[in-house]
Design an enzyme around this catalytic site. Structure first.
Site, short mmCIF file in Angstrom:
data_model
loop_
_atom_site.label_atom_id
_atom_site.label_comp_id
_atom_site.label_asym_id
_atom_site.label_seq_id
_atom_site.Cartn_x
_atom_site.Cartn_y
_atom_site.Cartn_z
N SER A 32 -29.58 -28.16 23.99
CA SER A 32 -28.37 -27.46 24.38
C SER A 32 -27.72 -26.92 23.13
CB SER A 32 -27.39 -28.40 25.09
OG SER A 32 -27.95 -28.88 26.28
N ASP B 214 -26.26 -24.91 27.68
CA ASP B 214 -25.59 -24.04 26.71
C ASP B 214 -24.18 -23.69 27.18
OD1 ASP B 214 -28.04 -24.09 25.44
OD2 ASP B 214 -28.69 -22.18 26.27
N SER C 63 -31.29 -26.78 29.86
CA SER C 63 -30.40 -26.42 28.77
C SER C 63 -28.95 -26.38 29.27
CB SER C 63 -30.81 -25.05 28.22
OG SER C 63 -29.97 -24.70 27.15
#
Length: 153
Positions: A31, A71, A69
């Site tokens: 991440s 993000d 992920s």
């Protein structure tokens, strides 16, 4: 995605034993938290658009925003800092017609930040004695020279 495409092609050719590649995707555990700061006079909706461009910088370095992920990107501006809650506020804003260079700068800054982090990282050991080795600078320089990407500092 390239791995899935390759395994599908193999399956279509009849190599059924290799089709199991499709069932065991690569482990994706990463991440990125990105903070974009600017002194450009931008309004909240424009800063939201700027924050979205951070993912382009990650993509330039090979990131794909995988399923696992997490993000997160935020953007803020230091302009218009004269707000007083007891009065009418006047703010300046950049025209949307002039914002594209800031999009490009955001992508480039994120790309450069990732490269800098990779090059500056040191070998470290974490929980359960997990060891992560730093990039060997001599080998990196040799590869960059080989592909004519090395610029003498």
């Amino acid at each position: 995605m390239a791995r899935l495409t390759r395994s599908r092609r193999i399956c279509l050719k009849g190599a059924e034993a290799l089709c199991t590649m499709r069932d065991t995707p690569p482990v994706e555990k990463s991440s990125i938290i990105g903070v974009v700061a600017t002194d450009a006079p931008l309004l909240p909706h424009q800063l939201k658009r700027i924050a979205k461009r951070a993912s382009l910088g990650i993509a330039r370095d090979g990131g794909i925003g995988a399923n696992t992920s997490g993000d997160i990107f935020v953007a803020f501006s230091t302009a218009n800092n004269t707000f007083r809650p007891d009065s009418v506020a006047t703010v300046a804003m950049l025209s949307n017609d002039l914002i594209s260079p800031l999009f490009e700068a955001t992508a480039q800054a994120v790309e450069e930040a990732i490269v800098n982090a990779l090059v500056a990282a040191r070998t470290m050991e974490g929980a359960d004695h997990l060891r992560v080795t730093a990039l060997p600078h001599d080998r990196l320089q040799a590869l960059l020279k080989k592909y004519n990407r090395y610029k003498q500092p």
